[in-house]
Design a protein around this motif. Structure first.
Motif, PDB file in Angstrom:
ATOM      1  N   SER A 140      56.601  41.311 -37.019  1.00  0.00           N
ATOM      2  CA  SER A 140      56.366  39.870 -36.910  1.00  0.00           C
ATOM      3  C   SER A 140      57.537  39.191 -36.204  1.00  0.00           C
ATOM      4  CB  SER A 140      56.159  39.271 -38.300  1.00  0.00           C
ATOM      5  OG  SER A 140      55.907  37.890 -38.210  1.00  0.00           O
ATOM      6  N   VAL A 141      57.677  39.475 -34.923  1.00  0.00           N
ATOM      7  CA  VAL A 141      58.728  38.823 -34.139  1.00  0.00           C
ATOM      8  C   VAL A 141      58.386  37.353 -33.920  1.00  0.00           C
ATOM      9  CG1 VAL A 141      59.958  38.856 -31.941  1.00  0.00           C
ATOM     10  CG2 VAL A 141      59.272  41.008 -33.021  1.00  0.00           C
ATOM     11  N   LEU A 142      57.093  37.090 -33.692  1.00  0.00           N
ATOM     12  CA  LEU A 142      56.663  35.712 -33.455  1.00  0.00           C
ATOM     13  C   LEU A 142      56.891  34.850 -34.690  1.00  0.00           C
ATOM     14  CD1 LEU A 142      55.342  33.754 -31.488  1.00  0.00           C
ATOM     15  CD2 LEU A 142      53.115  34.472 -32.360  1.00  0.00           C
ATOM     16  N   GLY A 143      56.626  35.423 -35.873  1.00  0.00           N
ATOM     17  CA  GLY A 143      56.844  34.659 -37.098  1.00  0.00           C
ATOM     18  C   GLY A 143      58.305  34.302 -37.298  1.00  0.00           C
ATOM     19  N   THR A 144      59.191  35.238 -36.980  1.00  0.00           N
ATOM     20  CA  THR A 144      60.623  34.962 -37.094  1.00  0.00           C
ATOM     21  C   THR A 144      61.048  33.867 -36.129  1.00  0.00           C
ATOM     22  OG1 THR A 144      60.978  37.274 -37.701  1.00  0.00           O
ATOM     23  CG2 THR A 144      62.905  36.014 -37.002  1.00  0.00           C
ATOM     24  N   LEU A 145      60.457  33.876 -34.937  1.00  0.00           N
ATOM     25  CA  LEU A 145      60.786  32.854 -33.946  1.00  0.00           C
ATOM     26  C   LEU A 145      60.269  31.488 -34.373  1.00  0.00           C
ATOM     27  CD1 LEU A 145      61.995  32.233 -31.172  1.00  0.00           C
ATOM     28  CD2 LEU A 145      59.795  32.821 -30.155  1.00  0.00           C
ATOM     29  N   GLN A 146      59.080  31.454 -34.974  1.00  0.00           N
ATOM     30  CA  GLN A 146      58.510  30.178 -35.403  1.00  0.00           C
ATOM     31  C   GLN A 146      59.347  29.517 -36.489  1.00  0.00           C
ATOM     32  OE1 GLN A 146      54.528  31.614 -36.316  1.00  0.00           O
ATOM     33  NE2 GLN A 146      53.681  30.421 -34.631  1.00  0.00           N
ATOM     34  N   GLU A 147      60.006  30.333 -37.324  1.00  0.00           N
ATOM     35  CA  GLU A 147      60.834  29.763 -38.385  1.00  0.00           C
ATOM     36  C   GLU A 147      62.035  29.006 -37.828  1.00  0.00           C
ATOM     37  OE1 GLU A 147      61.897  33.017 -40.829  1.00  0.00           O
ATOM     38  OE2 GLU A 147      59.878  33.312 -41.668  1.00  0.00           O
ATOM     39  N   LYS A 148      62.474  29.355 -36.620  1.00  0.00           N
ATOM     40  CA  LYS A 148      63.650  28.727 -36.032  1.00  0.00           C
ATOM     41  C   LYS A 148      63.307  27.487 -35.204  1.00  0.00           C
ATOM     42  CE  LYS A 148      66.034  33.183 -35.698  1.00  0.00           C
ATOM     43  NZ  LYS A 148      66.718  34.142 -34.785  1.00  0.00           N
ATOM     44  N   VAL A 149      62.014  27.235 -34.974  1.00  0.00           N
ATOM     45  CA  VAL A 149      61.601  26.107 -34.134  1.00  0.00           C
ATOM     46  C   VAL A 149      61.163  24.954 -35.037  1.00  0.00           C
ATOM     47  CG1 VAL A 149      59.990  25.331 -32.364  1.00  0.00           C
ATOM     48  CG2 VAL A 149      60.900  27.658 -32.287  1.00  0.00           C
ATOM     49  N   PRO A 150      61.681  23.747 -34.838  1.00  0.00           N
ATOM     50  CA  PRO A 150      61.282  22.599 -35.667  1.00  0.00           C
ATOM     51  C   PRO A 150      59.784  22.314 -35.539  1.00  0.00           C
ATOM     52  CG  PRO A 150      63.271  22.104 -34.408  1.00  0.00           C
ATOM     53  CD  PRO A 150      62.744  23.393 -33.873  1.00  0.00           C
ATOM     54  N   GLU A 151      59.186  21.922 -36.657  1.00  0.00           N
ATOM     55  CA  GLU A 151      57.758  21.609 -36.652  1.00  0.00           C
ATOM     56  C   GLU A 151      57.493  20.323 -35.874  1.00  0.00           C
ATOM     57  OE1 GLU A 151      56.341  21.424 -40.597  1.00  0.00           O
ATOM     58  OE2 GLU A 151      56.838  23.511 -41.094  1.00  0.00           O
ATOM     59  N   GLY A 152      56.308  20.260 -35.278  1.00  0.00           N
ATOM     60  CA  GLY A 152      55.906  19.072 -34.546  1.00  0.00           C
ATOM     61  C   GLY A 152      56.340  19.044 -33.104  1.00  0.00           C
ATOM     62  N   THR A 153      57.195  19.983 -32.691  1.00  0.00           N
ATOM     63  CA  THR A 153      57.644  20.014 -31.302  1.00  0.00           C
ATOM     64  C   THR A 153      56.604  20.713 -30.432  1.00  0.00           C
ATOM     65  OG1 THR A 153      58.822  22.097 -31.652  1.00  0.00           O
ATOM     66  CG2 THR A 153      60.046  20.061 -32.033  1.00  0.00           C
ATOM     67  N   ALA A 154      56.751  20.525 -29.120  1.00  0.00           N
ATOM     68  CA  ALA A 154      55.809  21.150 -28.188  1.00  0.00           C
ATOM     69  C   ALA A 154      55.900  22.668 -28.252  1.00  0.00           C
ATOM     70  CB  ALA A 154      56.090  20.654 -26.770  1.00  0.00           C
ATOM     71  N   VAL A 155      57.109  23.181 -28.465  1.00  0.00           N
ATOM     72  CA  VAL A 155      57.282  24.633 -28.556  1.00  0.00           C
ATOM     73  C   VAL A 155      56.606  25.173 -29.806  1.00  0.00           C
ATOM     74  CG1 VAL A 155      58.981  26.482 -28.745  1.00  0.00           C
ATOM     75  CG2 VAL A 155      59.422  24.542 -27.234  1.00  0.00           C
ATOM     76  N   LYS A 157      54.017  23.911 -31.344  1.00  0.00           N
ATOM     77  CA  LYS A 157      52.568  23.882 -31.124  1.00  0.00           C
ATOM     78  C   LYS A 157      52.129  25.041 -30.237  1.00  0.00           C
ATOM     79  CE  LYS A 157      52.261  18.853 -31.614  1.00  0.00           C
ATOM     80  NZ  LYS A 157      51.934  17.569 -30.931  1.00  0.00           N
ATOM     81  N   LEU A 158      52.951  25.368 -29.229  1.00  0.00           N
ATOM     82  CA  LEU A 158      52.607  26.483 -28.346  1.00  0.00           C
ATOM     83  C   LEU A 158      52.631  27.805 -29.104  1.00  0.00           C
ATOM     84  CD1 LEU A 158      52.099  27.668 -25.498  1.00  0.00           C
ATOM     85  CD2 LEU A 158      54.573  27.776 -25.221  1.00  0.00           C
ATOM     86  N   LEU A 159      53.653  28.020 -29.934  1.00  0.00           N
ATOM     87  CA  LEU A 159      53.772  29.274 -30.671  1.00  0.00           C
ATOM     88  C   LEU A 159      52.654  29.440 -31.693  1.00  0.00           C
ATOM     89  CD1 LEU A 159      57.635  29.430 -31.277  1.00  0.00           C
ATOM     90  CD2 LEU A 159      56.295  30.703 -29.602  1.00  0.00           C
ATOM     91  N   SER A 160      52.200  28.345 -32.277  1.00  0.00           N
ATOM     92  CA  SER A 160      51.136  28.440 -33.280  1.00  0.00           C
ATOM     93  C   SER A 160      49.801  28.837 -32.667  1.00  0.00           C
ATOM     94  CB  SER A 160      50.996  27.105 -34.017  1.00  0.00           C
ATOM     95  OG  SER A 160      50.625  26.072 -33.104  1.00  0.00           O
ATOM     96  N   GLY A 161      49.613  28.545 -31.379  1.00  0.00           N
ATOM     97  CA  GLY A 161      48.339  28.873 -30.740  1.00  0.00           C
ATOM     98  C   GLY A 161      48.458  29.863 -29.608  1.00  0.00           C
ATOM     99  N   ILE A 162      49.581  30.591 -29.539  1.00  0.00           N
ATOM    100  CA  ILE A 162      49.785  31.522 -28.430  1.00  0.00           C
ATOM    101  C   ILE A 162      48.839  32.714 -28.559  1.00  0.00           C
ATOM    102  CG2 ILE A 162      51.562  32.931 -29.532  1.00  0.00           C
ATOM    103  CD1 ILE A 162      53.049  32.880 -26.837  1.00  0.00           C
ATOM    104  N   SER A 163      48.359  33.192 -27.432  1.00  0.00           N
ATOM    105  CA  SER A 163      47.431  34.324 -27.411  1.00  0.00           C
ATOM    106  C   SER A 163      47.520  34.997 -26.053  1.00  0.00           C
ATOM    107  CB  SER A 163      46.003  33.851 -27.687  1.00  0.00           C
ATOM    108  OG  SER A 163      45.545  33.019 -26.625  1.00  0.00           O
ATOM    109  N   SER A 164      46.650  35.959 -25.839  1.00  0.00           N
ATOM    110  CA  SER A 164      46.630  36.658 -24.555  1.00  0.00           C
ATOM    111  C   SER A 164      46.160  35.754 -23.422  1.00  0.00           C
ATOM    112  CB  SER A 164      45.723  37.890 -24.641  1.00  0.00           C
ATOM    113  OG  SER A 164      44.400  37.505 -24.994  1.00  0.00           O
ATOM    114  N   LEU A 165      45.530  34.629 -23.772  1.00  0.00           N
ATOM    115  CA  LEU A 165      45.040  33.692 -22.755  1.00  0.00           C
ATOM    116  C   LEU A 165      46.089  32.654 -22.369  1.00  0.00           C
ATOM    117  CD1 LEU A 165      41.432  33.060 -24.160  1.00  0.00           C
ATOM    118  CD2 LEU A 165      42.157  34.720 -22.429  1.00  0.00           C
ATOM    119  N   THR A 166      47.202  32.636 -23.065  1.00  0.00           N
ATOM    120  CA  THR A 166      48.257  31.672 -22.748  1.00  0.00           C
ATOM    121  C   THR A 166      48.842  31.984 -21.378  1.00  0.00           C
ATOM    122  OG1 THR A 166      48.784  31.469 -25.097  1.00  0.00           O
ATOM    123  CG2 THR A 166      50.417  30.666 -23.527  1.00  0.00           C
ATOM    124  N   LYS A 167      48.945  30.980 -20.549  1.00  0.00           N
ATOM    125  CA  LYS A 167      49.445  31.181 -19.196  1.00  0.00           C
ATOM    126  C   LYS A 167      50.975  31.257 -19.203  1.00  0.00           C
ATOM    127  CE  LYS A 167      45.602  28.781 -16.959  1.00  0.00           C
ATOM    128  NZ  LYS A 167      45.213  27.679 -16.042  1.00  0.00           N
TER     129      LYS A 167
END
Length: 238
Positions: A140-155, A157-167
């Motif tokens: 869970s590398v993504l989960g560890t990264l999400q813990e370091k990013v403040p909630e409500g920021t654009a980053v 929001k991007l991490l919460s919905g990132i997928s293979s379709l993300t450009k």
């Protein structure tokens, strides 16, 4: 090494090398070394000098050699198996006794067939590395990264919905820092350094003194404003 004198060197000529001497001169000691390094039946343990009068030291041996036209000298220091030295066969009376009196399996592998063993070893190494990379990607590398990013920021929001379709362009756009953001960051870092470098009590006294001066200046300006008001001027000139 057995009863051999320290620092002895035995050199082999390109042709025939004859080692001779009296009984117990150490000829068998050299054979034991060669049987440990090369291919031989009936190997013997290499021991220290048990007749030295004290506790025998750990035996130390080294075989230096060259392969073909190589300029660099290779060395076997008594540990493990050497791919080149192990191709040399050693035969003595003890080996003859093994062949004559003991039941042994005779196995012969033509030169080059060790390629399959090396291939299996290489496949296992590749498999181990691939499994390690798979485990790393599955963590869970993504989960560890999400813990370091403040909630409500654009980053966030991007991490919460990132997928293979993300450009990739979307991610790169958020990864860029604008010039004004860099200037703001530099100012904040400098302010933080100033706060950490100064004594808090001293800083409080300085700010309190400055605040007092500002309040005194404000009172003085109010007095000047009152003295120069229309009512004050009319009272003077009337």
């Amino acid at each position: 090494m057995n009863a051999l004198a320290e620092g002895q060197t035995l050199k082999f000529s390109p042709g025939l090398t004859v080692v001779y001497g009296d009984n117990a001169a150490g000829k068998t000691g050299y054979i034991r070394i060669l049987k440990s390094a090369c291919r031989a039946r009936g190997r013997e343990d290499i021991l220290g000098n048990v007749v030295s009068g004290g506790a025998p030291l750990a035996p130390v041996v080294a075989i230096k050699y060259k392969v073909g036209a190589e300029e660099d000298v290779r060395e076997w220091s008594g540990q493990g198996e050497d791919d080149f030295i192990s191709r040399v066969s050693v035969f003595d009376t003890q080996c003859a006794a093994v062949y004559l009196t003991e039941k042994t399996d005779v196995a012969f592998r033509p030169f080059g067939l060790d390629l399959f063993d090396k291939l299996v070893k290489a496949c296992k190494t590749v498999r181990s590395k691939l499994e390690g990379e798979q485990r790393a990607l599955g963590s869970s590398v993504l989960g560890t990264l999400q813990e370091k990013v403040p909630e409500g920021t654009a980053v966030a929001k991007l991490l919460s919905g990132i997928s293979s379709l993300t450009k990739p362009e979307t991610v790169q756009a958020l990864a860029r820092i604008l010039p004004e953001e860099e200037a703001r960051l530099a100012l904040l870092e400098k302010s933080l350094q100033d706060v950490q470098a100064n004594d808090p009590n001293k800083l409080i006294r300085q700010l309190t003194l400055r605040a007092g001066r500002v309040r005194a200046l404000a009172r003085h300006l109010k007095d000047v404003e009152k003295a120069l008001s229309d009512e004050a001027l009319a009272a003077v000139f009337d």
